[in-house]
Design a protein around this motif. Structure first.
Motif, PDB file in Angstrom:
ATOM      1  N   ASP A 136       3.754 -44.785 -21.638  1.00  0.00           N
ATOM      2  CA  ASP A 136       2.941 -45.745 -22.367  1.00  0.00           C
ATOM      3  C   ASP A 136       1.944 -45.033 -23.285  1.00  0.00           C
TER       4      ASP A 136
ATOM      5  N   THR B 205      -0.937 -54.055 -23.672  1.00  0.00           N
ATOM      6  CA  THR B 205      -1.057 -53.593 -25.051  1.00  0.00           C
ATOM      7  C   THR B 205      -1.594 -52.172 -25.046  1.00  0.00           C
ATOM      8  N   ASP B 206      -1.864 -51.640 -26.236  1.00  0.00           N
ATOM      9  CA  ASP B 206      -2.435 -50.304 -26.308  1.00  0.00           C
ATOM     10  C   ASP B 206      -3.846 -50.259 -25.740  1.00  0.00           C
ATOM     11  N   GLU B 207      -4.479 -51.405 -25.502  1.00  0.00           N
ATOM     12  CA  GLU B 207      -5.794 -51.452 -24.868  1.00  0.00           C
ATOM     13  C   GLU B 207      -5.707 -51.603 -23.352  1.00  0.00           C
TER      14      GLU B 207
ATOM     15  N   ALA C  17      -3.642 -57.133 -20.985  1.00  0.00           N
ATOM     16  CA  ALA C  17      -4.219 -58.205 -21.793  1.00  0.00           C
ATOM     17  C   ALA C  17      -4.128 -59.552 -21.104  1.00  0.00           C
TER      18      ALA C  17
ATOM     19  N   THR D 258      -2.553 -63.047 -30.375  1.00  0.00           N
ATOM     20  CA  THR D 258      -3.188 -61.780 -30.711  1.00  0.00           C
ATOM     21  C   THR D 258      -3.011 -61.542 -32.203  1.00  0.00           C
TER      22      THR D 258
ATOM     23  N   SER E 131      -3.836 -55.590 -31.343  1.00  0.00           N
ATOM     24  CA  SER E 131      -2.777 -55.048 -30.499  1.00  0.00           C
ATOM     25  C   SER E 131      -1.765 -54.283 -31.345  1.00  0.00           C
ATOM     26  N   SER E 132      -1.606 -53.000 -31.067  1.00  0.00           N
ATOM     27  CA  SER E 132      -0.587 -52.216 -31.766  1.00  0.00           C
ATOM     28  C   SER E 132       0.807 -52.538 -31.245  1.00  0.00           C
ATOM     29  N   TYR E 133       0.891 -52.915 -29.984  1.00  0.00           N
ATOM     30  CA  TYR E 133       2.167 -53.314 -29.388  1.00  0.00           C
ATOM     31  C   TYR E 133       1.873 -54.209 -28.201  1.00  0.00           C
ATOM     32  N   VAL E 134       2.892 -54.897 -27.761  1.00  0.00           N
ATOM     33  CA  VAL E 134       2.819 -55.709 -26.549  1.00  0.00           C
ATOM     34  C   VAL E 134       4.098 -55.447 -25.756  1.00  0.00           C
ATOM     35  N   ARG E 135       3.940 -55.207 -24.481  1.00  0.00           N
ATOM     36  CA  ARG E 135       5.102 -55.084 -23.606  1.00  0.00           C
ATOM     37  C   ARG E 135       4.869 -55.908 -22.345  1.00  0.00           C
TER      38      ARG E 135
ATOM     39  N   PRO F  50       8.372 -52.162 -25.797  1.00  0.00           N
ATOM     40  CA  PRO F  50       7.388 -52.975 -26.523  1.00  0.00           C
ATOM     41  C   PRO F  50       7.954 -53.679 -27.738  1.00  0.00           C
TER      42      PRO F  50
END
Length: 480
Positions: A305, A410-412, A415, A432, A437-441, A474
């Motif tokens: 990740d 996400t990259d944070e 979420a 979002t 968010s750069s990505y979501v998985r 993602p």
């Protein structure tokens, strides 16, 4: 260690058998691979090699003795069994599993010893060789599996890309593995024996309209294991290197040149020489889930990740495989579900390379993940280009994980987390933007057992989540 003198065989006049032997002494710090020359004369129809060394008991935390065995003839690789056997036999028409049948040419062979571990006092390996003379039996034609099977057209196909049989250190014959794959609801599998292509010629009759079988190799180095997934049948990938040798690039290129993908296998495995030391850049895929979910999978997921957002935009998709060897290992636990245009080697590998795949612990588990800005939609492994603050709706679906937890990552970090009911089914919509968010998985976790300590960071702490049931690659949100 200096070059060793060749083993020379002794044959009594008129005898049909010749024999020879030697001993090799290993001390701590011995080379990784030691070739023992064997001078093989003309007219040999069958060759048998046996070896032995002391298996000493040592206190926990100290190295014992372990020595692997393989062989090369004057022209090519002829087989490997690691430490799974005490010897092998080669003939024109047959060979010990892990080894390749065929003619036995005269010349200098190499019996390849690999002192995997050497105890403090060292050890001596004893080799005995027997050659039988006579006419060479013809070598049977290989029965390689077909490149494609009918399938269902474009769609999601379940598979297991890391499997071992009696052709390396597994205990199941290939026919049993094929039967277990069908029982697990799989559409495709990849055979990945340690350091040998010897199983490749036997898989053809075991495939069928309902099961695509691909072949590969687990390139078992001293600094981690590399899957050569879906390579051309009959291809051998040399494993005799470490990270310090800077050979990984050429090795991966050979895998790709022969139609396969390079996969970093179980990168945080606690076994000796099992941890991945080559970095992520050389490979195509990362096996973040290997067998039953454990702490090393948790570590692999976290490190994978952490490399999803890079300046060059390149990422390595995640896959999961069983690495099944024998009972109680479960074929298809976990399984990778890939979007492929057809049930063919080329299409399945293309879907994996693109990251159009997700991982589950059972065939009944189903998930879905999309992101849309109202006009365009991107799915697992895809990218959605949107304005930085444009609203994006992420839709996640899960089925058949009773009492589990659905998580959006996400990259944070986390979420969203939502408990699932007794039927284990839910659909969630979450808003979002690319700026946030750069990505979501998607992750789906099983319920925790009472008193279980959840995996965390370096400190021990409890988490409200149990082992993994499913996870996706993602969906990327790219600000335009």
């Amino acid at each position: 260690m200096t070059d060793l003198p060749p083993i020379r065989l002794h044959r009594e006049p008129g005898a049909s058998v010749a024999t020879g032997s030697t001993s090799v002494r290993f001390a701590p710090g011995a080379p990784d691979w030691v070739p023992v020359p064997l001078a093989l004369p003309d007219g040999v129809a069958a060759l048998t090699v046996r070896y032995d060394y002391p298996r000493v008991k040592v206190p926990a935390g100290r190295a014992g003795n372990a020595c692997d065995l393989g062989v090369l003839d004057p022209e090519r690789f002829r087989g490997w069994s690691g430490g799974a056997r005490t010897g092998f036999t080669l003939a024109g028409d047959t060979a010990t599993p892990g080894y390749l049948p065929g003619p036995l040419p005269a010349g200098t062979w190499q019996l390849l010893l690999a002192p995997y571990q050497v105890s403090a006092g060292g050890f001596e390996a004893r080799i005995e060789v027997e050659a039988r003379f006579g006419p060479t039996a013809p070598t049977p034609a290989p029965a390689y599996p077909a490149e494609s099977v009918p399938g269902r057209g474009p769609g999601w196909y379940r598979g297991d890309g890391h499997l071992h049989s009696v052709y390396s250190d597994g205990r199941r014959p290939p026919a049993e593995i094929a039967a277990l794959a069908r029982a697990a609801g799989l559409d495709w599998i990849i055979s990945t024996e340690h350091n040998t292509p010897a199983a490749h010629p036997v898989w053809g009759p075991l495939a069928g309209d309902d099961l695509l079988i691909m072949v590969g190799e687990e390139v078992t180095t001293r600094n981690g294991h590399l899957l050569a997934a879906g390579i051309d049948p009959g291809t051998w990938i040399d494993w005799r290197f470490r990270a310090r040798d800077h050979a990984i690039g050429a090795t991966v290129q050979r895998i790709r040149d022969h139609g396969g993908l390079a996969v970093a296998a179980h990168p945080h495995s606690p076994i000796v020489a099992g941890r991945w030391k080559f970095g992520w850049d050389p490979v195509d895929l990362i096996e973040v889930w290997n067998g039953v979910w454990t702490l090393d999978d948790e570590a692999a997921l976290e490190s994978w990740d952490a490399q999803l957002v890079r300046p060059d935009g390149r990422w390595r998709p995640a896959v999961g495989d069983s690495d099944a060897h024998s009972d109680p290992d479960v074929v298809g636990l976990p399984q990778t579900v890939v979007w492929a245009e057809a049930l063919s080697r080329r299409a399945v590998l293309a879907g994996l390379a693109a990251g159009r795949c997700w991982i589950a612990d059972a065939a009944e588990v189903a998930v879905g993940l999309t992101a849309t800005d109202g006009e365009r939609t991107a799915g697992i492994g895809e990218r959605l280009a949107v304005g930085p603050t444009d609203p994006v709706t992420v839709r996640a679906e899960v089925a058949c994980v009773p009492d589990g937890v659905l998580r959006l990552i996400t990259d944070e970090g986390e979420a969203l987390a939502q408990r699932l009911g007794p039927d284990g089914t839910a659909t969630v919509a979450w808003r979002t933007s690319a700026a946030v968010s750069s990505y979501v998985r998607l992750e789906v976790r099983r319920p925790r057992a009472d008193g279980e300590v959840g995996p965390g960071t370096l400190e021990t702490r409890e988490l409200p989540y149990g082992p993994m049931a499913a996870l996706t690659n993602p969906v990327f949100l790219d600000p335009r």
